[in-house]
Design a protein around this motif. Structure first.
Motif, mmCIF file in Angstrom:
data_model
loop_
_atom_site.group_PDB
_atom_site.id
_atom_site.type_symbol
_atom_site.label_atom_id
_atom_site.label_comp_id
_atom_site.label_asym_id
_atom_site.label_seq_id
_atom_site.Cartn_x
_atom_site.Cartn_y
_atom_site.Cartn_z
ATOM 1 N N PHE A 40 11.661 7.288 -12.410
ATOM 2 C CA PHE A 40 10.888 6.055 -12.599
ATOM 3 C C PHE A 40 10.696 5.422 -11.225
ATOM 4 N N GLN A 41 9.450 5.514 -10.742
ATOM 5 C CA GLN A 41 9.154 5.068 -9.370
ATOM 6 C C GLN A 41 9.716 3.675 -9.077
ATOM 7 N N GLY A 42 10.471 3.592 -7.987
ATOM 8 C CA GLY A 42 10.903 2.287 -7.486
ATOM 9 C C GLY A 42 12.269 1.846 -7.969
ATOM 10 N N SER B 257 5.555 0.941 -11.946
ATOM 11 C CA SER B 257 5.838 0.946 -10.507
ATOM 12 C C SER B 257 5.339 -0.356 -9.893
ATOM 13 N N ARG B 258 5.610 -0.518 -8.609
ATOM 14 C CA ARG B 258 5.126 -1.738 -7.948
ATOM 15 C C ARG B 258 3.600 -1.829 -8.045
ATOM 16 N N LYS B 259 2.945 -0.698 -7.734
ATOM 17 C CA LYS B 259 1.470 -0.730 -7.777
ATOM 18 C C LYS B 259 0.969 -0.969 -9.198
ATOM 19 N N GLY B 260 1.659 -0.344 -10.186
ATOM 20 C CA GLY B 260 1.255 -0.516 -11.579
ATOM 21 C C GLY B 260 1.373 -1.980 -12.001
ATOM 22 N N SER C 176 0.838 -1.194 0.000
ATOM 23 C CA SER C 176 0.000 0.000 0.000
ATOM 24 C C SER C 176 0.868 1.238 0.000
ATOM 25 N N ARG C 177 0.274 2.347 -0.429
ATOM 26 C CA ARG C 177 0.963 3.639 -0.482
ATOM 27 C C ARG C 177 -0.088 4.744 -0.639
ATOM 28 N N THR C 178 0.375 6.004 -0.516
ATOM 29 C CA THR C 178 -0.516 7.156 -0.659
ATOM 30 C C THR C 178 -0.550 7.595 -2.119
ATOM 31 N N VAL C 179 -1.746 7.877 -2.625
ATOM 32 C CA VAL C 179 -1.869 8.531 -3.936
ATOM 33 C C VAL C 179 -2.920 9.636 -3.830
ATOM 34 N N GLN C 180 -2.960 10.458 -4.849
ATOM 35 C CA GLN C 180 -3.954 11.539 -4.876
ATOM 36 C C GLN C 180 -5.180 11.087 -5.668
ATOM 37 N N MET C 181 -6.328 11.130 -5.021
ATOM 38 C CA MET C 181 -7.575 10.855 -5.734
ATOM 39 C C MET C 181 -7.904 12.123 -6.527
ATOM 40 N N PHE D 38 -7.073 8.343 -10.694
ATOM 41 C CA PHE D 38 -5.771 8.739 -10.137
ATOM 42 C C PHE D 38 -4.718 8.509 -11.217
ATOM 43 N N THR D 39 -3.486 8.892 -10.921
ATOM 44 C CA THR D 39 -2.431 8.760 -11.924
ATOM 45 C C THR D 39 -1.201 8.139 -11.291
ATOM 46 N N THR D 40 -0.497 7.331 -12.083
ATOM 47 C CA THR D 40 0.727 6.733 -11.561
ATOM 48 C C THR D 40 1.600 6.166 -12.673
ATOM 49 N N ASN D 41 2.704 5.570 -12.238
ATOM 50 C CA ASN D 41 3.661 4.944 -13.154
ATOM 51 C C ASN D 41 3.231 3.499 -13.399
HETATM 52 C C1 LIG Z 1 0.786 12.942 -0.177
HETATM 53 C C2 LIG Z 1 1.284 11.988 -1.241
HETATM 54 C C3 LIG Z 1 0.662 11.958 -2.480
HETATM 55 C C4 LIG Z 1 1.119 11.078 -3.463
HETATM 56 N N1 LIG Z 1 0.453 11.016 -4.650
HETATM 57 C C5 LIG Z 1 0.852 10.117 -5.574
HETATM 58 C C6 LIG Z 1 0.106 9.947 -6.779
HETATM 59 O O1 LIG Z 1 -0.927 10.582 -7.019
HETATM 60 N N2 LIG Z 1 0.567 9.034 -7.689
HETATM 61 C C7 LIG Z 1 1.686 8.289 -7.456
HETATM 62 O O2 LIG Z 1 2.043 7.484 -8.317
HETATM 63 N N3 LIG Z 1 2.410 8.411 -6.323
HETATM 64 C C8 LIG Z 1 2.013 9.294 -5.380
HETATM 65 N N4 LIG Z 1 2.705 9.414 -4.204
HETATM 66 C C9 LIG Z 1 3.904 8.562 -4.010
HETATM 67 C C10 LIG Z 1 3.463 7.151 -3.592
HETATM 68 O O3 LIG Z 1 3.004 7.161 -2.253
HETATM 69 C C11 LIG Z 1 4.576 6.112 -3.755
HETATM 70 O O4 LIG Z 1 5.736 6.486 -3.059
HETATM 71 C C12 LIG Z 1 4.930 5.895 -5.225
HETATM 72 O O5 LIG Z 1 3.792 5.985 -6.044
HETATM 73 C C13 LIG Z 1 5.576 4.541 -5.434
HETATM 74 O O6 LIG Z 1 4.680 3.531 -5.000
HETATM 75 P P1 LIG Z 1 4.887 1.982 -5.338
HETATM 76 O O7 LIG Z 1 6.365 1.739 -5.397
HETATM 77 O O8 LIG Z 1 4.230 1.252 -4.213
HETATM 78 O O9 LIG Z 1 4.226 1.718 -6.659
HETATM 79 C C14 LIG Z 1 2.245 10.256 -3.209
HETATM 80 C C15 LIG Z 1 2.846 10.276 -1.946
HETATM 81 C C16 LIG Z 1 2.356 11.116 -0.981
HETATM 82 C C17 LIG Z 1 2.998 11.072 0.389
#
Ligand SMILES: Cc1cc2nc3c(=O)[nH]c(=O)nc-3n(C[C@H](O)[C@H](O)[C@H](O)COP(=O)(O)O)c2cc1C
Length: 217
Positions: free
Chosen positions: A146-148, A88-91, A67-72, A82-85
């Motif tokens: 590149f996340q991770g 990444s692990r979550k992707g 689990s981790r924080t993302v922006q809704m 939401f948006t992400t890589n």
């Molecule tokens: C307040 C906050 C908002 C975040 N928003 C996002 C987001 O919208 N998208 C995202 O990919 N990562 C976001 N992150 C970073 C993730 O928490 C996380 O570190 C990153 O996505 C890598 O996650 P993973 O390795 O588990 O895939 C945010 C972190 C914080 C603390």
């Protein structure tokens, strides 16, 4: 002498400081996304602290959870955005299972929402459009990071970021940066009450139809 931090704490029940309308099964909408939309509209209207940062949980195909924080970014008719890589692990985990879970808690209103659902990735046209709308420095950070992956040379990354951020040519969306939608199929709304008899309404999607009922908390 006992460390104060280790002393048993008095249980402080959550107190809705700026409560929205009370959770009521008879008035709850048929579609829980509408209720989430109402709650989001309220929490945004009271200047709560960062109410759109939520916990996103995923699992590998083998069942290892993370689990981790993302922006809704938005609550749509049947989905949240939401948006992400993508890599990444979550992707990777969302690609493996096609599913994710989200957990939200707002202390200002003593409200919480938890949901699980299926995941869909936006197509390239939408991803390009949304990427183009982001501020240049956000685009630059996504292009150089590149996340991770290991970061052996932070100074080199910063130099690449500055070169992009301070440049004038359009920044292309890196193919790994995408927008995602979760289509919930189960949602629980929680409301804290000062007597600790907190209230919960659970929604479940079956055969394309939402059913709802109160559950004990
Ligand atoms: C307040 C906050 C908002 C975040 N928003 C996002 C987001 O919208 N998208 C995202 O990919 N990562 C976001 N992150 C970073 C993730 O928490 C996380 O570190 C990153 O996505 C890598 O996650 P993973 O390795 O588990 O895939 C945010 C972190 C914080 C603390």
């Amino acid at each position: 002498m006992m460390n104060d931090l280790l002393r048993p704490q008095t249980h402080t029940p959550p107190k809705p400081a700026q409560a929205a309308a009370s959770l009521d099964l008879t008035r709850a909408p048929e579609n829980p996304l509408r209720l989430l939309g109402d709650w989001v509209a309220h929490i945004l209207s009271i200047a709560a602290v960062e109410p759109m940062y939520v916990t996103l949980a995923t699992s590998s195909g083998a069942g290892v959870v993370s689990s981790r924080t993302v922006q809704m970014l938005d609550v749509e008719a049947d989905t949240i955005l939401f948006t992400t890589n993508f890599g990444s692990r979550k992707g990777t985990e969302m690609a493996e299972t096609g599913r994710a879970a989200v957990s939200i808690y707002w202390r200002e209103t003593a409200q919480s929402v938890n949901f699980t659902g299926t995941v869909a990735v936006a197509d390239d046209a939408e991803n390009d459009l949304r990427f183009a709308q982001d501020p240049r420095w956000v685009q630059a950070s996504r292009a150089v990071s590149f996340q991770g992956r290991p970061l052996p040379d932070e100074a080199a990354q910063l130099a690449a970021f500055r070169a992009l951020a301070e440049g004038h040519d359009p920044i292309a969306r890196p193919p790994y940066w995408k927008w995602y939608r979760i289509r919930p199929d189960a949602m629980t709304f929680w409301e804290g009450h000062s007597n600790a008899l907190n209230r919960r309404i659970h929604y479940a999607l079956g055969g394309g139809v939402w059913s709802k009922g109160m559950v004990q908390s």
